[in-house]
Write an enzyme that holds these catalytic residues in place. Structure first.
Site, PDB file in Angstrom:
ATOM      1  N   THR A 181      15.348   5.243   1.450  1.00 43.60           N
ATOM      2  CA  THR A 181      14.484   4.358   2.241  1.00 43.60           C
ATOM      3  C   THR A 181      15.360   3.616   3.238  1.00 43.60           C
ATOM      4  OG1 THR A 181      14.767   2.574   0.672  1.00 43.60           O
ATOM      5  CG2 THR A 181      12.873   4.010   0.334  1.00 43.60           C
ATOM      6  N   GLU A 327       8.434   7.200   0.196  1.00 41.45           N
ATOM      7  CA  GLU A 327       8.062   7.391  -1.204  1.00 41.45           C
ATOM      8  C   GLU A 327       6.850   8.310  -1.386  1.00 41.45           C
ATOM      9  OE1 GLU A 327       8.921   4.638   0.276  1.00 41.45           O
ATOM     10  OE2 GLU A 327       9.909   3.218  -1.052  1.00 41.45           O
ATOM     11  N   LYS A 432       1.029 -16.723   6.540  1.00 38.77           N
ATOM     12  CA  LYS A 432       0.054 -17.543   5.810  1.00 38.77           C
ATOM     13  C   LYS A 432      -0.037 -18.895   6.496  1.00 38.77           C
ATOM     14  CE  LYS A 432      -1.777 -16.420   1.565  1.00 38.77           C
ATOM     15  NZ  LYS A 432      -1.484 -16.202   0.166  1.00 38.77           N
ATOM     16  N   TRP A 437      -4.643 -15.925   5.808  1.00 44.27           N
ATOM     17  CA  TRP A 437      -3.798 -14.879   6.369  1.00 44.27           C
ATOM     18  C   TRP A 437      -4.126 -14.577   7.816  1.00 44.27           C
ATOM     19  CZ3 TRP A 437      -3.320 -10.485   2.168  1.00 44.27           C
ATOM     20  CH2 TRP A 437      -2.562 -10.984   1.113  1.00 44.27           C
TER      21      TRP A 437
HETATM   22  P1  AMP Z   1       9.147   4.456   5.727  1.00 43.91           P
HETATM   23  O1  AMP Z   1       9.317   4.589   4.273  1.00 43.91           O
HETATM   24  O2  AMP Z   1      10.376   4.020   6.431  1.00 43.91           O
HETATM   25  O3  AMP Z   1       8.557   5.674   6.329  1.00 43.91           O
HETATM   26  O4  AMP Z   1       8.111   3.280   5.983  1.00 43.91           O
HETATM   27  C1  AMP Z   1       6.847   3.257   5.386  1.00 43.91           C
HETATM   28  C2  AMP Z   1       6.069   2.095   5.914  1.00 43.91           C
HETATM   29  O5  AMP Z   1       5.710   2.292   7.281  1.00 43.91           O
HETATM   30  C3  AMP Z   1       4.742   1.878   5.225  1.00 43.91           C
HETATM   31  O6  AMP Z   1       4.875   1.249   3.973  1.00 43.91           O
HETATM   32  C4  AMP Z   1       4.018   1.028   6.242  1.00 43.91           C
HETATM   33  O7  AMP Z   1       4.406  -0.321   6.176  1.00 43.91           O
HETATM   34  C5  AMP Z   1       4.505   1.594   7.549  1.00 43.91           C
HETATM   35  N1  AMP Z   1       3.488   2.506   8.076  1.00 43.91           N
HETATM   36  C6  AMP Z   1       3.453   3.831   8.032  1.00 43.91           C
HETATM   37  N2  AMP Z   1       2.364   4.318   8.640  1.00 43.91           N
HETATM   38  C7  AMP Z   1       1.648   3.251   9.067  1.00 43.91           C
HETATM   39  C8  AMP Z   1       0.405   3.073   9.750  1.00 43.91           C
HETATM   40  N3  AMP Z   1      -0.325   4.100  10.170  1.00 43.91           N
HETATM   41  N4  AMP Z   1      -0.007   1.797   9.982  1.00 43.91           N
HETATM   42  C9  AMP Z   1       0.721   0.742   9.603  1.00 43.91           C
HETATM   43  N5  AMP Z   1       1.906   0.842   8.969  1.00 43.91           N
HETATM   44  C10 AMP Z   1       2.363   2.078   8.698  1.00 43.91           C
END
Ligand code: AMP
Length: 538
Positions: A181, A327, A432, A437
Site C-alpha cells: 500500500t 487490498e 467535523k 460532517w
Molecule cells: P490505493 O490502495 O492506493 O489504490 O487507494 C485506495 C483508496 O483510493 C480507496 O480506499 C479510496 O479512498 C480511494 N479511491 C479509489 N477509488 C475511488 C473513487 N472512485 N472515489 C473515491 N475514492 C476512491
C-alpha cells in the site's frame, strides 16, 4: 456430498496458455520516444517462458520474490506472466516511493532478484547498498548500468534460452504477486494476491456489468503496473484477448492525446489527475480525437462531475467511475447507470463510486461496528469481503483493519437502495465542523466545477469555535485570476451555507502521493507550519 467436477486449480499459467492459444496475434504496443514497439501475445508468452527459464538458472525457486522496477511496457508484462507461472512471486515496486520506503519494501518482501528498466537505474541505485539480500539485478533497456554495479542484461538472458516449458501445478491459493500500500501513514503494508484471486478478478473484469474487457478492446493502460497490478489488466488481457497500449513514462495530456489518435484505444484507464491533464491539453489542441474510445475507466480517487460532463460534451466519451483499493485487487465497484435509467440523469450515477461487482459484498457500519441501512443517508465506514479482497497483510498483524472477516476500507460515505456507494471522505480526511460532517470530496468537486479552477483540495484545519473547518487549496487555470470571494459566491448556490470554507489559499499544484492521489497530510502540515498564504473570511 462433494461434486463430481474436476478440481483444476485456477492458475495464472492457464491464463497465459489461453491467451497464447486463442489470441496469439493480439498485440501489446509499447510507446517509446521515437517509435512504437509491438509484441504479439504469442511472442510475449514465448519470451515469458524464456524469462522463467533464465530466472530458474539464477536460482529463483518456488515462492521466491522477484521485484520489478519498471514502467508499463512489454517486458514488464513478460515478468507479470513468467514469475507467477513458474511458482515465484511477482513484487511490483512503486517507482515513486521515497528511497527509505523503497528499501523497506524490497527488504520486507525479501526480493531475491529485481528486474529494472534502464531509464529507472538512477532511482534504484539510490538504495542499492541497502539491499543485502538482492542477489541479481536484471536491466532492460538503455541506461547507465555502472550506477548499479554488477547487473545482468534482460535481452541477453532471454537470448540464451529457448521457449518451451511445462508450467508447474500447485495450490491455487499460492501467492502470485504482491503490492505494498502507498503507506501515507506508517510503513507500507504488503498485500499478497493469489493465483485464485487473480483468476477470479480477471473474470470479473470481463463481465459486461463491470468493465467488460473483451477481444474487441484495445486498452490504453495509464494506471501503473507498479500499483495494484494496473487494475489487473495485464492478466485480463490474456484471458479476454484485449490488446494493451503501454505508455511507459509518457503520461501527460499531450502524449496521451497522441496515442489516442494514432493507436486508437477503445477503453482507457487512469486516475482523475491524468484525465484532468488530458482535458487541459485538449483545450489547446483543436485536432484532439478521442473518437475510438467506448469509455474511460476512472478511479483511485473521486471523479468530479465537471470532468464526466466535459468528456461527454466535448468528445462524446462516457466516463465510468470505479472504486477499489490495493487490498481489493482492486476492482470492487463500478458506476454504470442501471439499465433503463433516464439518460438525462445518467451523470447522477456516474458521479457515485459505484455498485459492487458480482463476487464481492459490501456493507456500511457505524463507529461501534453496527451495520447501517442502505438508505443513501446513513453515513459510516465501508467494509468489504470476497475472494479477491485481502484477509490480512504480509508479515504484520493489523487487527484494526478487519472486522468479523470483513476488510475495513477506511472510506466513509453512504450506500443507497440501488446499491450505489457514495464516498464522502477517507476516514482520516473527514472534516467535523461543530459535530457535523462536511465532505471534502464534495466540496472539491463543486469548486473544480468553476471554469477558473484547475484543481482543488479541501482539508480540515483546527477552528476555535467549530473544532474543525475546511481549508480550500486552489490551483487556478493558467489564465484565471479567480478570487476566493468569487469562489465563495460560486459555492453559495451549490452547497449548504455552513459548508462554505472561510479559509482559502492559492497554490501552484496539489501535492500528490506516489500513486497520484492528493496528499492531504502535506497540506495540513504546511498550514500548521504557517507556510500557506491564507485568505480568511469571517
Ligand atoms: P490505493 O490502495 O492506493 O489504490 O487507494 C485506495 C483508496 O483510493 C480507496 O480506499 C479510496 O479512498 C480511494 N479511491 C479509489 N477509488 C475511488 C473513487 N472512485 N472515489 C473515491 N475514492 C476512491
Amino acid at each position: 456430498m462433494l461434486s463430481t467436477m474436476q478440481d483444476a486449480p485456477l492458475l495464472i499459467s492457464n491464463m497465459v496458455r489461453h491467451g497464447e492459444w486463442l489470441y496469439g496475434d493480439k498485440k501489446v504496443f509499447t510507446v517509446h520516444a521515437d517509435r512504437v514497439q509491438e509484441g504479439t501475445f504469442f511472442e510475449i508468452s514465448q519470451r515469458a517462458e524464456k524469462l522463467a527459464k533464465a530466472l530458474t538458472k539464477l536460482g529463483v525457486g518456488d515462492g521466491d520474490r522477484v521485484g520489478t522496477f519498471m514502467w508499463n511496457n512489454q517486458e514488464h508484462m513478460e515478468a507479470y506472466l513468467a514469475v507467477p507461472s513458474m511458482g515465484a512471486v511477482l513484487h511490483t515496486l512503486n517507482i515513486r516511493l521515497f528511497p527509505e520506503q523503497l528499501a523497506f519494501i524490497i527488504n520486507h518482501a525479501d526480493d531475491k532478484v529485481i528486474i529494472c528498466d534502464g531509464s529507472l537505474i538512477p532511482l534504484l541505485a539510490k538504495v542499492r547498498d541497502q539491499l543485502p539480500n538482492v542477489q541479481h539485478i536484471i536491466v532492460s533497456g538503455a541506461g547507465d548500468r555502472s550506477l548499479l554495479g554488477d547487473v545482468l542484461d534482460y535481452e541477453e538472458l532471454l537470448a540464451a534460452e529457448k521457449p518451451g516449458i511445462v508450467w508447474p501445478t500447485f495450490d491455487e491459493r499460492k501467492a502470485a504477486a504482491m503490492c505494498y500500500t502507498s503507506g501515507t501513514t506508517g510503513d507500507p503494508k504488503g498485500v499478497v494476491y493469489s493465483h485464485r484471486s487473480t483468476w477470479l478478478h480477471s473474470l470479473a473484469s470481463m463481465s459486461s456489468n463491470s468493465i467488460g474487457l473483451s477481444e474487441r478492446d484495445r486498452t490504453l493502460l495509464i494506471v501503473p503496473m507498479f500499483h495494484v497490478n494496473a487494475w489487473g489488466v495485464a492478466y485480463t488481457a490474456f484471458f479476454s484477448g484485449c490488446e494493451i497500449i503501454m505508455p511507459q513514462m509518457f503520461l501527460q495530456g499531450e502524449p496521451i492525446l497522441n496515442m489516442s489518435k494514432t493507436l486508437r484505444p477503445t477503453i482507457a484507464l487512469g486516475v482523475p489527475t491524468v484525465w484532468n491533464d488530458v482535458l487541459r491539453a485538449a483545450a489547446a489542441d483543436p485536432s484532439a480525437d478521442l473518437s475510438s474510445l467506448r469509455g474511460i475507466l476512472c478511479g483511485g480517487a473521486a471523479v468530479p462531475r465537471s470532468m464526466i460532463e466535459a468528456f461527454k460534451a466535448k468528445f462524446g466519451v462516457e466516463v465510468v467511475q470505479g472504486w477499489g483499493m490495493t487490498e481489493t485487487s482492486p476492482l470492487a465497484a463500478v458506476s454504470i447507470p442501471p439499465y433503463g435509467s433516464d439518460p438525462t440523469h445518467e451523470v447522477d450515477y456516474r458521479v457515485k463510486a459505484g455498485r459492487v461487482v458480482a463476487g464481492v459484498q459490501l456493507r456500511i457500519v457505524d463507529d461501534a461496528g453496527n451495520v447501517l441501512p442502505r438508505d443513501g443517508k446513513s453515513v459510516g465506514e465501508f467494509e468489504i469481503a470476497g475472494p479477491w479482497i485481502t484477509g490480512s497483510y504480509y508479515g504484520v498483524e493489523a487487527p484494526d483493519k478487519f472486522h468479523d472477516g470483513w476488510l475495513r476500507t477506511g472510506d466513509v460515505g453512504t450506500l443507497d437502495g440501488e446499491g450505489f456507494m457514495v464516498i464522502s471522505d477517507r476516514s482520516k480526511d473527514v472534516i467535523k465542523s461543530g459535530g457535523e460532517w462536511i465532505s471534502s470530496v464534495e466540496l472539491e468537486n463543486e469548486v473544480i466545477a468553476h471554469d477558473g479552477v484547475f484543481e482543488a483540495a479541501v482539508v480540515a484545519v483546527p477552528d476555535a469555535r467549530w473544532d474543525e473547518r475546511p481549508l480550500c487549496c486552489v490551483v487556478r487555470n493558467p489564465e484565471s485570476g479567480v478570487t476566493a470571494e468569487e469562489l465563495r459566491e460560486f459555492l453559495a448556490s451549490r452547497v449548504a451555507k455552513w459548508w462554505i470554507p472561510e479559509r482559502w489559499t492559492f497554490i501552484d499544484s496539489v501535492p500528490k502521493t506516489s500513486t497520484g492521489k492528493f496528499d492531504k497530510k502535506v497540506l495540513r502540515a504546511a498550514y500548521a507550519a504557517g507556510e500557506l498564504d491564507v485568505v480568511q473570511f469571517d
